[in-house]
Design an enzyme around this catalytic site. Structure first.
Site, mmCIF file in Angstrom:
data_model
loop_
_atom_site.group_PDB
_atom_site.id
_atom_site.type_symbol
_atom_site.label_atom_id
_atom_site.label_comp_id
_atom_site.label_asym_id
_atom_site.label_seq_id
_atom_site.Cartn_x
_atom_site.Cartn_y
_atom_site.Cartn_z
ATOM 1 N N ASP A 1 3.209 -3.616 6.559
ATOM 2 C CA ASP A 1 3.786 -3.063 5.346
ATOM 3 C C ASP A 1 4.294 -1.658 5.665
ATOM 4 O O ASP A 1 3.873 -1.046 6.641
ATOM 5 C CB ASP A 1 2.713 -3.000 4.242
ATOM 6 N N ASP B 1 -3.080 -3.546 2.755
ATOM 7 C CA ASP B 1 -4.080 -2.703 2.100
ATOM 8 C C ASP B 1 -4.078 -2.891 0.595
ATOM 9 O O ASP B 1 -4.829 -2.238 -0.115
ATOM 10 C CB ASP B 1 -3.860 -1.225 2.446
ATOM 11 N N ASP C 1 -1.394 -8.339 -0.855
ATOM 12 C CA ASP C 1 -1.413 -8.782 0.543
ATOM 13 C C ASP C 1 -2.455 -9.862 0.793
ATOM 14 O O ASP C 1 -2.472 -10.462 1.877
ATOM 15 C CB ASP C 1 -1.713 -7.600 1.475
#
Length: 808
Positions: free
Chosen positions: A320, A558, A562
């Site tokens: 990410d 995080d 996700d």
């Protein structure tokens, strides 16, 4: 193991005492006396046992193994036969078992301490005061404050506030559900946005979390790394083969060759011991345990040790933007009014955003950055508000005069986006995140906007790029690992940030919202590097498509959005500073949220796999040789020429000692090919050389009427010569440590052969035997060299035939 824990849960439930229920005011919570009462009655939120083994289970699993049972049977047979000298293999087996227990217990203690430090926490209200405590210390009827990113730690009922919840781990659906006062929160679900106070209704073993965390923290049964699968397969095959071969050898020697009971038992035991890879599985376990301790010292927590190997084999890494490439903190860079907006017709633009920001909960980094920047407001009170959702990409506040919306341009401008597209892309190309602030004329229902907003201005935000990012991504590029950046932000912005971070091919980007069909998505995923406007379900789809294309995929995350992708990835990595959801669902957690330590984790994985692969070659040489020589003995009706003590001597100095030290050496080489294939093809030339040399020695010995005891000693020395040749070969290139290991091993074997010769059944040899030994020992080198060359060419031909030339 699960059945034991389930029984333990039932026993704990029986110990609970009925307790009065309370409905405290959400701002006050339970009193200290009420908390103590629930605790004494057993109504705490204590979780079921963690997925890691207990010390008792570790000892049990290391002692009561199939091969230990075989060794016990062999020991009993040797004792009955009176061959006590042949029990030299026992100290090695006992030492191996003790080392395995000590290393695993040591690793367990280190990981348990880290898990404790990383345990889920909760904000609770008691006696009118807020405090943060371990989730396991919560009790029934506690008032808990849940914010975005928190995992719901027990079944609860919303008392005040409003949140959007992701129940993907419960239902498999990633849709976000709005929960208001009176609604139920299910343990195991995650807060996506908003804030609420909730009263715990079911705690501990009564809640869903007791079962869900088991699935979130550990790999599914049977889902193992290639190395462990290969070792299991090898051990299973050997375990099945040794019984009929052992029986056949004894029957042949005792009944057909009229050997005595003692001699028949001794030869059979030697053959069986030679076939058992007694130290290989142990060596792999020790190496993984040592690696987990090493990584723990670098603040990396492993939920499963096997992910070390998986990560070392990864060739696609999905990351990410925020939290991985950039810092988690966000700053407002600039505020720009839209040309069409006349600020003289209303309050100043800054004041408007200040009112909007003041009304929002500080539950994500964007709002936190805006609260820091827009500190002046008119004090207007909102009628209602909607927190940011990763599905709809906007947040809103409703005042008496207007509804104000802040969100991603494509999602909030909708049909009007093309009108402002060029201007927005211009800002995004500078590497900033562009949010549009404006007025919405419709009614907010928490779903996607039905029409575009009237834009008032742009808010430009940015996350600073991590200092170590460029170096980290350069390392992955050099190691042949392809990096895919998957983000919910504008693809142009993400592409610019990825370029600055040094990610290769970052200019190849795509807007995921434009991907409508699976074929479009597959093509985009395989051909592009940067993906913007990605939804949670698309993240999961990207991972699945990459795996279908034959890649080994690692996923970092995080956030709550996700979780699904993390669960589907071959190796999942979470930042400890992220949400509880991501941490619980991941196999590997970076406790200091520092992505720059990833190269060290990869190198640790490579060290483990390459070294175990190298050491496994030594073990397999002995196993293949013993298996083939046993078949040779049965077919040609000869007695197995070696004794158990001699097998122990060879195993100790050509396999055990060097394998242990080689397994702990640094090794940064890229892993190629399949574990078992690599090991088997490296071991086969040496094993065949051993069979040819020892088989020929036995045949020639019988022809020239050489004593079987002399042949046994000569065969032992031949095995030692070939053993050290293969040890030297797999240790190349030699360094100081490897030279010392090989030298000490040779010296140890010579010392034991001379000074402990009676213990290891090493006797003097007749002149005929010495001559045969010299001839065959000279022949071993060219035979080994030609067999290695021939099998190497066969392997290259096979790989090219199968289209796997990159493994050559």
């Amino acid at each position: 193991m699960w059945k034991k824990r389930k029984q333990h849960m039932i026993e704990e439930e029986d110990q609970r005492i009925p307790t009065p229920r309370y409905c405290p005011e959400y701002r006050q919570g339970l009193t200290s006396q009420q908390v103590q009462q629930h605790s004494l009655h057993g109504w705490t939120n204590a979780a079921i046992d963690p997925p890691g083994k207990t010390t008792r289970e570790i000892i049990h699993d290391n002692l009561f193994t199939y091969f230990n049972l075989i060794f016990v049977i062999l020991t009993v047979l040797l004792c009955i036969a009176g061959s006590f000298r042949e029990l030299t293999f026992l100290p090695v087996i006992i030492l191996n078992t003790l080392i395995g227990i000590v290393q695993e217990v040591r690793a367990k203690k280190v990981l348990d301490n880290l898990t404790m430090l990383n345990a889920p926490h909760a904000t609770v209200v008691r006696d009118g005061h807020k405090s943060v405590i371990d989730a396991e210390e919560l009790v029934l009827d506690d008032i808990v404050i849940f914010n975005a990113g928190n995992q719901v730690c027990a079944d609860a009922e919303v008392c005040a506030g409003e949140v959007q919840v992701n129940e993907s781990l419960l239902t498999g659906e990633s849709d976000e559900i709005t929960k208001r006062k009176g609604d139920k929160l299910m343990s195991g679900s995650f807060i996506v946005s908003g804030k609420c106070h909730a009263r715990l209704d079911k705690v501990g073993m009564d809640s869903y979390i007791s079962r869900l965390t088991m699935k979130a923290k550990e790999m599914q049964e049977g889902e193992q790394s290639e190395m462990i699968r290969s070792l299991n397969k090898l051990v299973k095959c050997v375990g099945i083969a040794i019984i009929p071969i052992g029986i056949a050898l004894f029957v042949q020697a005792f009944f057909f060759q009229q050997e005595g009971f003692q001699s028949s038992i001794t030869s059979m035991v030697a053959a069986v011991i030679g076939m058992i890879p007694e130290g290989l599985y142990l060596l792999a376990s020790i190496a993984l345990a040592v690696s987990s301790v090493r990584l723990a010292k670098k603040k990396v927590l492993l939920h499963d040790m096997r992910c070390i190997e998986t990560l070392a084999r990864v060739n696609v890494l999905c990351v990410d933007k925020t939290g991985t490439i950039t810092e988690n903190t966000m700053k407002v860079q600039e505020v720009i009014q839209v040309r069409d907006y006349d600020s003289s017709d209303a309050e100043t633009f800054s004041m408007l955003i200040g009112d909007f920001t003041a009304a929002m909960e500080n539950d994500n980094t964007t709002i936190a950055a805006m609260k820091e920047y827009f500190q002046i407001s008119s004090g207007k009170r909102p009628i209602s508000k909607t927190g940011f959702s990763s599905a709809t990409k906007y947040s809103s506040v409703t005042f008496e005069d207007n509804v104000y919306v802040l969100g991603a341009p494509e999602f909030v401008l909708r049909e009007n986006y093309e009108r402002y597209e060029e201007e927005i892309i211009g800002y995004a190309s500078k590497g900033v995140r562009v949010l549009v602030f404006g007025i919405y004329k419709g009614e907010i229902d928490g779903k996607a906007l039905r029409q575009g907003i009237i834009p008032l201005g742009y808010i430009l935000l940015a996350n600073p790029i991590r200092k170590e990012a460029k170096e980290t991504f350069t390392y992955f590029s050099e190691q042949g690992v392809e990096v895919k950046v998957i983000s919910g932000d504008n693809p142009v912005t993400v592409s610019e940030v990825a370029k600055k971070a040094g990610i290769a091919n970052a200019e190849n980007y795509v807007d995921a919202s434009s991907l409508k069909t699976e074929e479009q998505t597959r093509k985009a995923v395989l051909e592009n590097t940067v993906f913007g406007r990605v939804t949670p379900s698309q993240k999961r789809q990207f991972v699945q498509l990459l795996k279908e294309a034959g890649n080994t995929v690692a996923m970092t995350g995080d956030g709550v959005n996700d979780v699904l992708a993390l669960k589907d990835a071959d190796c999942s990595i979470a930042m400890a500073s992220g949400s509880d959801a991501a941490v619980q669902a991941s196999q590997l957690v970076l406790l200091e949220s520092n992505f720059s330590c990833m190269p060290q984790v990869v190198m640790e994985g490579r060290r483990v796999v390459n070294n175990i692969q190298r050491s496994a070659t030594l073990f397999l040489v002995k196993n293949i040789f013993s298996f083939l020589l046993s078949l040779f003995s049965v077919v040609f009706m000869i007695t197995y020429p070696l004794r158990p003590a001699q097998i122990s001597l060879i195993s100790l100095f050509t396999i055990g000692v060097p394998a242990f030290f080689l397994a702990l050496e640094p090794n940064k080489n890229i892993i190629k090919g399949h574990f078992l294939t690599n090991v088997f093809l490296k071991a086969l030339p040496a094993a065949l050389t051993n069979v040819l040399a020892v088989g020929a020695l036995v045949v020639f010995g019988q022809t020239f009427d050489v004593n079987s005891t002399d042949i046994s000693t000569a065969a032992t020395m031949l095995l030692a010569i070939v053993g050290f040749m293969i040890l030297y070969k797999i240790s190349a290139p030699m360094n100081l440590v490897r030279t010392i290991v090989v030298t000490v091993s040779i010296a140890g074997l010579i010392f034991c052969s001379i000074f402990l010769n009676q213990l290891f059944a090493i006797t003097g040899m007749s002149t005929k035997c010495v001559m045969l030994f010299v001839v065959f020992s000279i022949a071993t080198e060219p035979v080994l060299r030609y067999l290695t060359s021939f099998l190497g060419k066969l392997r290259i031909y096979y790989l090219r035939l199968r289209g796997r030339a990159e493994e050559v």
